[in-house]
Write a protein that holds these residues in place. Structure first.
Motif, PDB file in Angstrom:
ATOM      1  N   GLY A  12      20.227 102.969   6.936  1.00 45.85           N
ATOM      2  CA  GLY A  12      20.320 103.691   8.066  1.00 45.85           C
ATOM      3  C   GLY A  12      19.163 103.281   9.173  1.00 45.85           C
ATOM      4  N   LYS A  13      19.666 103.566  10.580  1.00 51.51           N
ATOM      5  CA  LYS A  13      18.391 103.588  11.454  1.00 51.51           C
ATOM      6  C   LYS A  13      18.776 104.654  12.441  1.00 51.51           C
ATOM      7  CE  LYS A  13      18.769  99.243  12.498  1.00 51.51           C
ATOM      8  NZ  LYS A  13      18.697  97.907  13.178  1.00 51.51           N
ATOM      9  N   ARG A  14      17.680 105.515  12.480  1.00 45.73           N
ATOM     10  CA  ARG A  14      17.760 106.480  13.550  1.00 45.73           C
ATOM     11  C   ARG A  14      16.504 106.536  14.232  1.00 45.73           C
ATOM     12  NH1 ARG A  14      21.221 111.954  11.579  1.00 45.73           N
ATOM     13  NH2 ARG A  14      23.332 110.937  11.459  1.00 45.73           N
TER      14      ARG A  14
ATOM     15  N   TYR B 262      25.477 100.514   4.507  1.00 41.96           N
ATOM     16  CA  TYR B 262      26.036 101.325   5.354  1.00 41.96           C
ATOM     17  C   TYR B 262      24.966 102.089   6.243  1.00 41.96           C
ATOM     18  CZ  TYR B 262      25.020 105.182   1.894  1.00 41.96           C
ATOM     19  OH  TYR B 262      24.198 106.030   1.033  1.00 41.96           O
ATOM     20  N   ASP B 263      25.238 102.476   7.490  1.00 38.83           N
ATOM     21  CA  ASP B 263      24.378 102.968   8.274  1.00 38.83           C
ATOM     22  C   ASP B 263      24.395 104.462   8.245  1.00 38.83           C
ATOM     23  OD1 ASP B 263      23.610 100.622   9.352  1.00 38.83           O
ATOM     24  OD2 ASP B 263      24.748 100.511  11.196  1.00 38.83           O
TER      25      ASP B 263
ATOM     26  N   TYR C 222      22.046 102.400   1.197  1.00 41.17           N
ATOM     27  CA  TYR C 222      21.895 103.057   2.805  1.00 41.17           C
ATOM     28  C   TYR C 222      20.478 102.272   3.535  1.00 41.17           C
ATOM     29  CZ  TYR C 222      20.404 106.656   5.990  1.00 41.17           C
ATOM     30  OH  TYR C 222      19.957 106.996   7.606  1.00 41.17           O
TER      31      TYR C 222
ATOM     32  N   GLY D 171      25.601  97.307  18.391  1.00 44.93           N
ATOM     33  CA  GLY D 171      25.397  97.538  16.785  1.00 44.93           C
ATOM     34  C   GLY D 171      24.863  96.378  16.330  1.00 44.93           C
TER      35      GLY D 171
ATOM     36  N   HIS E 238      13.468 104.771  10.689  1.00 44.24           N
ATOM     37  CA  HIS E 238      14.144 103.585  10.340  1.00 44.24           C
ATOM     38  C   HIS E 238      14.079 103.118   8.972  1.00 44.24           C
ATOM     39  CE1 HIS E 238      14.346 101.714  14.616  1.00 44.24           C
ATOM     40  NE2 HIS E 238      14.543 103.046  14.756  1.00 44.24           N
TER      41      HIS E 238
ATOM     42  N   ARG F 242      29.293  95.251   5.398  1.00 42.12           N
ATOM     43  CA  ARG F 242      28.090  95.493   6.343  1.00 42.12           C
ATOM     44  C   ARG F 242      28.847  96.668   7.118  1.00 42.12           C
ATOM     45  NH1 ARG F 242      24.690  98.524   8.298  1.00 42.12           N
ATOM     46  NH2 ARG F 242      23.151  97.710   9.614  1.00 42.12           N
TER      47      ARG F 242
ATOM     48  N   ILE G 258      17.469  94.370   6.915  1.00 43.40           N
ATOM     49  CA  ILE G 258      18.928  94.428   6.830  1.00 43.40           C
ATOM     50  C   ILE G 258      19.634  92.959   6.612  1.00 43.40           C
ATOM     51  CG2 ILE G 258      21.047  95.343   7.724  1.00 43.40           C
ATOM     52  CD1 ILE G 258      19.156  97.742   8.708  1.00 43.40           C
TER      53      ILE G 258
ATOM     54  N   GLN H 284      15.762  95.787  11.246  1.00 44.91           N
ATOM     55  CA  GLN H 284      16.686  95.098  11.481  1.00 44.91           C
ATOM     56  C   GLN H 284      16.528  93.774  10.636  1.00 44.91           C
ATOM     57  OE1 GLN H 284      19.909  95.553  12.747  1.00 44.91           O
ATOM     58  NE2 GLN H 284      20.583  93.728  11.877  1.00 44.91           N
TER      59      GLN H 284
ATOM     60  N   LYS I 290      29.116  99.633   9.882  1.00 48.50           N
ATOM     61  CA  LYS I 290      28.433 100.038  10.964  1.00 48.50           C
ATOM     62  C   LYS I 290      29.376 101.033  11.803  1.00 48.50           C
ATOM     63  CE  LYS I 290      26.477  96.482  12.912  1.00 48.50           C
ATOM     64  NZ  LYS I 290      25.195  96.448  12.430  1.00 48.50           N
TER      65      LYS I 290
END
Length: 255
Positions: free
Chosen positions: A60-62, A38-39, A58, A99, A66, A89, A73, A70, A91
Motif C-alpha cells: 500500500g501507498k498512502r 494489494y494496495d 501488502y 493507478g 509509502h 496486482r 512494487i 513504485q 489495485k
C-alpha cells in the motif's frame, strides 16, 4: 523455489472500496492467483477469494506512508511471477486512472512476462453515483473532468486550473490536503456559489459526505472532520444531491 508454472501477471481493478463492486472477471483472477500484491485502498474481504496456498503481499501507498516505492512494487511483481506463477496486482479503483498501471505493464513486458488488464470501477464516477450525483446530466453537464489534486512534485495540476473555467463537472482525486487552494481557484473563476461536495471513503463503512458550495466547502470538511482518502466534486450536478437544498438555504441565510 522452483516454479513449474508459467509466469503471468494480471492487473485487477478492485473498484472504489466496497468488495462487492469488483467485476466477476476480477474475482475469477483472484481465485487463480499464486500471489496477490494489494494496495491500501483495497477491501481485505477480497483476499478471502484467494486460494489458501497463495502469497498475499501488502504494498500500500498512502500520503506520508509509502510501504513500497513504485519501482520496488514493479520488481516484486516480476520476481513473484518468475518464482511462483500467476501474480494478481490488485489495485483500488481502475488500474489506469491515477493507478500507474501502465508502468507496471511496461515493467512486465521488459521481462517478457505475459500481462493482462481487468478494468475496475473508478471511484471518480462510482462514488458520486452512489450518492445520487451524476457526473453528467442532460441540460446541466455535458462532460466531466477527472483531475489529480496535486502533481508528482506537489503542485496543483495545471489541468485543474483549466477545469475551473469549464462548465463541466470536475472530480478531483487525491487533493483533500489542498482543498483551500483548490477552492480559491474556483473562486478566482467567479464560482463562489458553485455546488460542491467531498466524499470520504466512498462505498465503505467509513464513508462521510459533505455537500455545500465552493465558499463553504473547506469549513464543512473541517467541521465534519473529513479525512483522506476523499474526492471532491464541483459542478451543478451536486445540486441534485438530496442534501443540497437544505445546505443551500443555510448558505443563503448567512451570505
Amino acid at each position: 523455489m522452483q516454479n513449474s508454472k508459467h509466469p503471468s501477471i494480471t492487473l485487477v481493478g478492485a473498484g472504489p472500496g466496497d468488495a462487492e463492486l469488483i467485476t466477476i472477471k476480477g474475482m475469477k483472477a483472484l481465485q487463480t492467483a499464486d500471489v496477490v500484491l494489494y494496495d491500501a485502498l483495497v477491501s481485505e474481504e477480497l483476499l478471502d477469494l484467494v486460494p489458501a496456498h497463495a502469497v498475499k503481499v501488502y504494498v500500500g501507498k498512502r500520503s506520508g506512508d509509502h510501504s513500497a516505492s513504485q519501482q520496488a512494487i514493479n520488481q516484486l511483481m516480476v520476481d513473484y511471477a518468475l518464482n511462483y506463477g500467476h501474480v494478481v496486482r490488485l489495485k483500488g479503483g481502475d488500474p489506469f486512472v491515477f493507478g500507474r498501471g501502465y508502468e507496471e505493464l511496461e515493467h512486465a513486458a521488459s521481462y517478457n512476462i505475459p500481462a493482462q488488464v481487468i478494468p475496475g470501477i473508478s471511484s471518480s464516477i462510482s462514488v458520486p453515483g452512489l450518492q445520487q450525483i451524476p457526473v453528467t446530466h442532460r441540460g446541466m453537464s455535458e462532460s466531466f473532468w477527472v483531475v489529480t489534486g496535486t502533481t508528482a512534485d506537489g503542485r496543483i495540476s495545471d489541468d485543474l486550473r483549466e477545469a475551473t473555467h469549464s462548465n463541466a463537472t470536475v472530480v478531483v482525486l487525491m487533493g483533500l490536503h489542498k482543498i483551500k487552494e483548490i477552492t480559491e481557484l474556483f473562486k478566482a473563476a467567479g464560482k463562489h456559489r458553485l455546488p460542491a461536495a467531498v466524499i470520504q471513503s466512498g462505498s465503505t463503512q467509513n464513508e462521510k459526505v459533505v455537500v455545500g458550495v465552493v465558499d463553504t466547502l473547506p469549513e464543512l470538511v473541517k467541521q465534519h472532520e473529513v479525512k483522506a482518502p476523499a474526492l471532491m466534486i464541483f459542478g451543478q450536478v451536486v445540486s441534485l444531491h438530496p442534501q443540497f437544498q437544505s445546505v443551500n438555504e443555510v448558505y443563503d441565510s448567512i451570505s
